[in-house]
Structures are given as C-alpha cells and as structure tokens.
Design an enzyme around this catalytic site. Structure first.
Site, PDB file in Angstrom:
ATOM      1  N   SER A 182       0.821  -1.207   0.000  1.00  0.00           N
ATOM      2  CA  SER A 182       0.000   0.000   0.000  1.00  0.00           C
ATOM      3  C   SER A 182       0.864   1.271   0.000  1.00  0.00           C
ATOM      4  CB  SER A 182      -0.979  -0.065   1.171  1.00  0.00           C
ATOM      5  OG  SER A 182      -2.033   0.830   0.953  1.00  0.00           O
ATOM      6  N   ASP A 283      -9.834  -4.632  -5.110  1.00  0.00           N
ATOM      7  CA  ASP A 283      -9.148  -3.465  -4.578  1.00  0.00           C
ATOM      8  C   ASP A 283      -9.476  -2.271  -5.480  1.00  0.00           C
ATOM      9  OD1 ASP A 283      -7.379  -1.512  -3.768  1.00  0.00           O
ATOM     10  OD2 ASP A 283      -5.631  -2.845  -3.714  1.00  0.00           O
ATOM     11  N   HIS A 313      -8.102  -5.217  -0.755  1.00  0.00           N
ATOM     12  CA  HIS A 313      -6.905  -4.547  -0.258  1.00  0.00           C
ATOM     13  C   HIS A 313      -6.526  -5.177   1.086  1.00  0.00           C
ATOM     14  CE1 HIS A 313      -4.170  -1.217  -0.920  1.00  0.00           C
ATOM     15  NE2 HIS A 313      -4.261  -0.870   0.347  1.00  0.00           N
TER      16      HIS A 313
END
Ligand SMILES: *[C@@H]1O[C@H](CO)[C@@H](O)[C@H](O)[C@H]1NC(C)=O
Ligand SMILES: *[C@@H]1O[C@H](CO)[C@@H](O)[C@H](O)[C@H]1NC(C)=O
Ligand SMILES: *[C@@H]1O[C@H](CO)[C@@H](O)[C@H](O)[C@H]1NC(C)=O
Length: 343
Positions: A182, A283, A313
């Site tokens: 991320s 995601d 995610h």
C-alpha cells in the site's frame, strides 16, 4: 456492499471492518489525526530476541530526532535459502541471505513495524523467504508531509551503508530488495527512483516487491467508482490521505501520486530493478496499479504483474487465507530468481 466485497473468512472481515472504523474515528475533518485514540486501540507486538518459530527480532534506532528506526528480523534456523547456495556437493552450505527492506502500509498516516499485522507479515517473509528483513518506521502524515517519508527511507539506506554490522553476518547487502504494501509500496517505488539517481556504495537494490501499491490521481478510475463501498480504501479515505500527504496547493496529479501521469518521472534512462506488482480484483486501487505496471513496461523495465481476482486490499495480512500464503511463496520465487540471475 455485495458486489464490492467478496466472501472472506469472518476473522478477516472483522479485522478489516475494525481497522476501517479505527482509521475513520482517528482521522479528523480538520486534517489531523487523533493519535491518542488510534494508539489506544491499535495492537502492537514487541521485539523478541528469543527466536519464535525460527525468527528473532530486534529494534534498531536510525535517528532519534525523526524517530526513524527499524525492526530487524533474522531467521535462526537452517532453511532453504532463496539466494546463493554454494557448497561442495551439498555437504556443507555456506549461505548468504538476501535482505528485504520493508515499508508498511497505512495510508502514510497509520501503523508501524510493531503493528501486529506487519510484525507477523515480516516474520513470515523472514522465515519463508529465508531472508533478513528490515522493517522501517518512518514519519507519518499529517504531522509530517511528503517527502518526509521518502527521506526517512533514504536515511535507513544510508545508515545501513555505514553500519552494516548491525545486520547479521550472513546478510548479503549486494542482494537487497525494497518492498512494501500500500503506501509502503508507494514509498518503496519513489525510494527506488532516488537510489537509481543517486547511487549507493555497497548496498545493491536488485529488486522491488510492490504489494497493492497506493497510487492515484485526480481522475476517478472505473475500479474506484465500481468498488467505492469497499472498506479501507474508499475514495473518501484515500482522498483524505492524499490531502494530508501532499504539499499545500498540490492535487493528486502530483508525481508522487499519479506516477504514470503527466507529472511522472521518466524511468527509461534509469537502471530500475526488476519489479513484481501484486493486485487484487476487489481493490479499488487496481486500475492505478495496472497503470503503474504498464508504465514500468513502457519505460522498458522488467516487471511482472500478479492478479488475485477475488482479493481485497490488505488480504496478505491474513495468514489463514490461502492466497496470502501463495503471495509469500511468489515473493520467495521472485527473490530467488532475481538473486540467482545476479550470481
Ligand atoms: C483539529 O480538531 C481537534 C479536535 O477537535 C483539535 O483539538 C485541534 O486543535 C484541531 N487542529 C487544527 C489544526 O485545527
Ligand atoms: C551509523 O551509526 C552511528 C552509530 O549509531 C550513527 O552515529 C551514524 O549516524 C550512522 N550512520 C548513518 C549514515 O546514519
Ligand atoms: C493521471 O495519469 C494517467 C495515466 O496513468 C493519465 O491518463 C491521467 O490523465 C492523469 N490524470 C490527470 C487528471 O491528468
């Protein structure tokens, strides 16, 4: 929600909901974070010099004024080494371990190497890849905006150049990988660009592991719109994170965010290391991540894209998900392949 969330084990669903709730409750509309609230509810693990499941950990200070430090994960049992294995007919093995320099996610605003999720993830990487892992604590937004996070990443690399002896003796700094998930993968990317330009003396970054990288732009992509009900990375949250990250007056087409957009850095001339990009079908960021991968290819770089169509995610923080184990194994294969190509 039904078309934006796939079926996940209840534990994963509960964790994702709780994290989303905690992020929301701690993020104030005036652009500050309620640290006291967040720290009260966040779960952390201490370093442990006694090996647990074949991994020992230790925290090492890089600089006190910015509170930059890293958690060092060292494998303590003999394993199959993902890099160089030399020996006389396999009788004796002298092993040198690759080094993974890891940056945690959390929108640049939250979490640290001691969060239970990243502590556990780095332990798994250390044990399964059989590598030394350096998991970096960098300054967070909104207290510290761009480029503090990238500067802290660079400080760690410089620290390691001068202070290699803090690593275990068999750590091979000519086989380093930058990695992150991320926002940590955003940081790892931009740090890689810096390293390509400025160079390092002894440390060699030979690969980049990019797990669901946090990129974006002013434009709304199809996935962002279709999956906007998603926990963790809804547009409201990502917009907030970018707003408190970017310099005042910039928008999301800043080169740090829209990496393949009009303000992007041309990578063609750089000796950019081989990269593996992981994305998830559920995601909302996946269109940006695909653009990132395509742009690496367009700049002539070696890159691999692995898509998990049913994953959300942060799926990699749940060891119970078979896909999470699969991802670790793919990181291991990547590190082994790239290390061996450098022999
Ligand atoms: C933001 O709001 C919090 C809580 O309401 C307050 O304590 C803080 O001083 C505010 N900060 C700014 C910069 O406005
Ligand atoms: C190496 O470590 C020493 C002792 O901790 C420290 O003073 C020095 O600043 C470090 N080097 C870098 C480049 O950070
Ligand atoms: C962001 O980058 C993409 C390329 O990935 C580009 O098509 C888009 O125009 C950029 N956004 C804006 C608003 O310029």
């Amino acid at each position: 929600m039904s078309d934006s969330t796939p079926l996940l084990p209840w534990k994963a669903r509960a964790t994702i909901s709780l994290l989303s709730l905690l992020f929301d409750a701690s993020s104030r509309s005036n652009g500050t974070v309620n640290r006291r609230l967040f720290n009260f509810f966040s779960l952390n693990a201490s370093p442990n010099s006694t090996p647990v499941n074949g991994v020992s950990t230790k925290d090492i200070t890089v600089n006190t004024e910015n509170n930059v430090w890293f958690r060092l994960f060292t494998p303590t049992v003999a394993g199959e080494v993902a890099g160089e294995v030399t020996g006389d007919g396999g009788a004796t093995k002298t092993t040198s371990l690759p080094v993974i320099i890891y940056f945690h996610g959390g929108g640049f605003s939250f979490l640290s190497p001691s969060s239970i999720y990243h502590d556990a993830l780095c332990r798994r990487l250390c044990r399964e890849v059989f590598a030394v892992v350096v998991s970096v604590n960098y300054r967070l937004t909104p207290e510290h905006r761009y480029p503090s996070q990238y500067d802290d990443g660079e400080a760690v690399l410089k620290f390691l150049e001068e202070n290699k002896t803090v690593l275990p003796e068999n750590a091979d700094v000519s086989k380093c990988f930058l990695a992150g998930d991320s926002s940590g993968a955003n940081l790892a990317h931009h740090l890689t660009v810096r390293v390509c330009k400025a160079g390092l003396r002894e440390i060699r970054i030979i690969g980049l592991v990019s797990i669901q990288p946090f990129f974006g732009g002013e434009e709304r992509t199809e996935a962002e719109i279709k999956l906007d009900g998603s926990p963790l990375v809804s547009m409201a949250r990502t917009d907030w994170w970018w707003k408190v990250f970017l310099p005042e007056g910039s928008n999301r087409d800043h080169g740090a965010v829209n990496v393949s957009g009009p303000n992007a850095e041309d990578l063609s001339g750089l000796d950019f290391p081989e990269t593996i990009v992981f994305i998830g079908g559920f995601d909302p960021l996946n269109d940006w991540q695909k653009r990132y991968y395509n742009w690496l290819k367009k700049c002539g770089k070696k890159a691999e894209l692995i898509e998990y169509p049913n994953m959300v995610h942060v799926f990699y923080i749940f060891p119970d998900l078979p896909e999470s184990t699969q991802l670790i194994m793919q990181v291991k294969d990547f590190i082994s392949k790239v290390s061996n190509s450098r022999l």
